[in-house]
Scaffold this active site. Structure first.
Site, PDB file in Angstrom:
ATOM      1  N   LYS A  75      -7.867   1.566  -2.785  1.00 38.71           N
ATOM      2  CA  LYS A  75      -6.732   0.887  -1.346  1.00 38.71           C
ATOM      3  C   LYS A  75      -8.058   2.364  -0.665  1.00 38.71           C
ATOM      4  O   LYS A  75      -7.915   2.314   0.275  1.00 38.71           O
ATOM      5  CB  LYS A  75      -6.168   0.855  -1.815  1.00 38.71           C
TER       6      LYS A  75
ATOM      7  N   THR B  75       1.125  -1.016   0.102  1.00 41.71           N
ATOM      8  CA  THR B  75      -0.564  -0.099   0.074  1.00 41.71           C
ATOM      9  C   THR B  75       0.617   1.192   0.282  1.00 41.71           C
ATOM     10  O   THR B  75       1.790   1.458   1.356  1.00 41.71           O
ATOM     11  CB  THR B  75      -1.305  -0.346   1.427  1.00 41.71           C
TER      12      THR B  75
ATOM     13  N   LYS C 168      -0.028   5.363   8.361  1.00 44.16           N
ATOM     14  CA  LYS C 168       0.502   5.273   7.329  1.00 44.16           C
ATOM     15  C   LYS C 168      -0.462   5.196   6.102  1.00 44.16           C
ATOM     16  O   LYS C 168      -0.210   6.232   5.256  1.00 44.16           O
ATOM     17  CB  LYS C 168       1.869   3.747   6.649  1.00 44.16           C
TER      18      LYS C 168
END
Lengths: 305, 305
Positions: free
Chosen positions: B190, B115, B258
């Site tokens: 995502k 990711t 994050k």
């Protein structure tokens, strides 16, 4: 009746005399289910024409009456159902000079389906006890469609024995009717429901608006992520129409603001921190100012596009 | 193999030479599925012991190798899979002197499951083209359990023809692998997923904390409201443990921060407004400061209790 053929709980419930106060978009079909279940229903509505229409439109109209005051509607009833706008409306139709409590007979039960404060529920419960009456707070979820299909979820607060008496009748328009605790617990559970929805719809709105700006095919994106940890009823049922900018599917922004007002008032009392719920309430105020008072709650996304 | 007996897509995929870079909690089981599917897998991990363990533990170890650099791991591979921590890690293992691109043969495909930002995806895609290589950004959802069960959802960005070549291999550890658009589109999808989760988990946290303060049996309350408009995967799968105060179910707060950092950076670029996502990111900072860096994302509720 044959309960094997028809699974509705009300098929095995003896016919009662009931009253229904408040024939709005929710109360109208709920009262209809009670009549179809074989109960003798007397209705009261602030706008009398609506009560007349209701009586005229239903089959078996010989069992239906309309009354000119809540007290008159409630006079012969074993159970009085109520579904009005807010705390003030509720106090008026229940406690007023011509309110339900002025007409109800000893031992009768008032089941209130209004989404209202937990404190007005406790106030009316206390007032009922003083008069030898019973009170159950019983707000619903499932919206207009749930009311029409008889598939509401009913969250109740009150005495277990009284709840057990009322439940078979409530099941005329519900798929679930659950006692959550003492007086007020139904309202508190409904508040929990609305808090979940507030944060959830805002998150979904931010996600869709972000994705559209990023150039994604958001219908496909929601399809892909909609089976995992981001899934929600709102995504499944409102995602597509949020992308299309259609907001006419039921629960209006004005009503959501009323409910969030109840939530935030209660949070002041119990000390709960609701930072995002309070923010989303303000975002709904933006939607109202933008002309979206009657749009459904998924219109939160309009602020972001 | 008989595809009627075993429904996994990889059963009909010819064996390939592949590399896997990054044997973390996600990469380790993903690489395992590739090996079990019959591919010759060469692995690289920053901590070499992990790569040795991987090779030693899997059956059919004759088809498995470990290499001392990403370039060496990638040297013979038709497909190079990658699953590392963040943009910087990714640049290092792909673009570094001993990175994957330095070793890959002409026409090979790098499928990146990290990711990461959409911009690093586009940067690596451009770098791949310069070298006669291909790049697909392919972040996943489904967590550690999904990686272990081979049930991840994989959101891809890149060229359709390259995606079609890679998909049968990816299906070794996925239940869905979808091309969302050009390079970066997988990462953007995502991000949409994480935005949904942020608002949703905060709403659920506020609802549960409010309900507990109000004295409700919240297990029962979530059960009652969990079939209607407030329902979510998070409510179904994390509600009970949030009530109990257990937060050890996978996706850690540090990782969520994050991901939300990537989201907020991207929103700066595309101009999307993310008021609640930004706020929830700050709330996760509170959880980190309170010692919850390794708790799962549902630990947002700890700020409110």
């Amino acid at each position: 009746m044959n309960t094997l053929i028809n699974p509705r709980a009300y098929d095995s419930t003896p016919s009662c005399r009931v009253a229904f106060i408040g024939l709005g978009v929710m109360g109208y079909p709920m009262a209809g289910h009670l009549a179809k279940a074989g109960h003798e229903v007397t209705v009261y509505n602030r706008t009398p024409a609506k009560a007349s229409t209701f009586v005229a439109q239903l089959a078996g109209a010989d069992k239906l009456k309309h009354a000119n005051t809540p007290a008159l509607a409630a006079a012969d009833a074993d159970f009085v159902f109520c579904c009005v706008g807010n705390d003030d409306d509720l106090r008026s139709v229940v406690l007023g000079d011509h309110g339900a409590f002025a007409g109800m007979k000893h031992g009768a039960v008032l089941v209130d389906h209004t989404t209202a404060s937990a404190s007005v529920a406790r106030e009316l419960d206390a007032a009922a006890r003083e008069r030898g009456l019973h009170f159950i707070d019983a707000p619903v979820s499932g919206g207009q469609a749930g009311a029409q299909n008889g598939q509401l979820t009913v969250m109740c607060g009150g005495e277990p024995a009284v709840f057990e008496r009322a439940r078979p009748l409530v099941m005329a328009f519900a798929r679930a009717c659950v006692l959550m605790g003492p007086s007020g617990a139904g309202q508190l559970t409904k508040m929990v429901n609305q808090i979940c929805i507030a944060g959830l719809v805002q998150g979904l709105s931010e996600a869709i608006a972000f994705g559209l700006r990023a150039g994604l095919d958001m219908t496909e994106a929601l399809d892909v992520i909609g089976k995992g940890a981001a899934q929600s009823w709102q995504m499944d049922n409102r995602g597509k129409t949020m992308i299309e900018g259609k907001f006419d599917f039921g629960f209006a922004v004005d009503w959501m603001r009323k409910d969030l007002g109840l939530v935030l008032d209660e949070a002041k009392r119990n000390g709960a921190a609701l930072p995002v719920t309070a923010l989303v309430d303000q975002f709904y105020a933006d939607v109202q100012r933008g002309g979206g008072s009657r749009w459904d709650t998924s219109s939160l996304i309009t602020r972001l596009r």
